[in-house]
Design a protein around this motif. Structure first.
Motif: not given
Length: 127
Positions: A47-58
């Protein structure tokens, strides 16, 4: 191997410096977010990984051309995360987006294209 907490600390320090010196949508921030996300993924903290990956993708989606290899890498990271989370349909979707970009941006014999195709085949077998 496996010194994730130390890596995380360094990545977070780098991110902090970048946040103080760069605009909030700078692609260099996305690199830091991806690095932190990857570290959390390796630690199994999805869940933490997803949060950071989503920020990068955005950031990448807003600042890079639609065929930029870094955007493809971000999609590949998301696919890998969803594969780890056993959400194979989402993983496949992200891997296919990564492949589409890589095929448009890179020479056909580039090893990165082969790697994404292998990821797709692995996930298809798990569906």
């Amino acid at each position: 191997m496996g010194e994730y907490s130390k890596a995380l600390s360094y990545y977070e320090k780098a991110l902090e410096i970048k946040q103080k010196t760069l605009p909030s949508n700078h692609p260099s921030l996305a690199i830091s977010y991806n690095n932190i996300g990857e570290t959390y993924r390796q630690m199994g903290e999805y869940s933490k990984a997803l949060s950071f990956y989503e920020k990068a993708l955005e950031i990448y989606q807003k600042t890079l051309p639609s065929n930029h290899p870094d955007l493809a890498t971000s999609y590949w990271c998301m696919g890998s995360l969803y594969e780890n989370m056993k959400d194979y349909s989402k993983a496949l979707s992200y891997f296919q987006r990564a492949l589409d970009i890589k095929q448009r941006a890179l020479p056909p014999t580039h090893p990165s294209i082969k790697n994404v195709k292998q990821s797709i085949e692995i996930v298809k077998k798990k569906l």
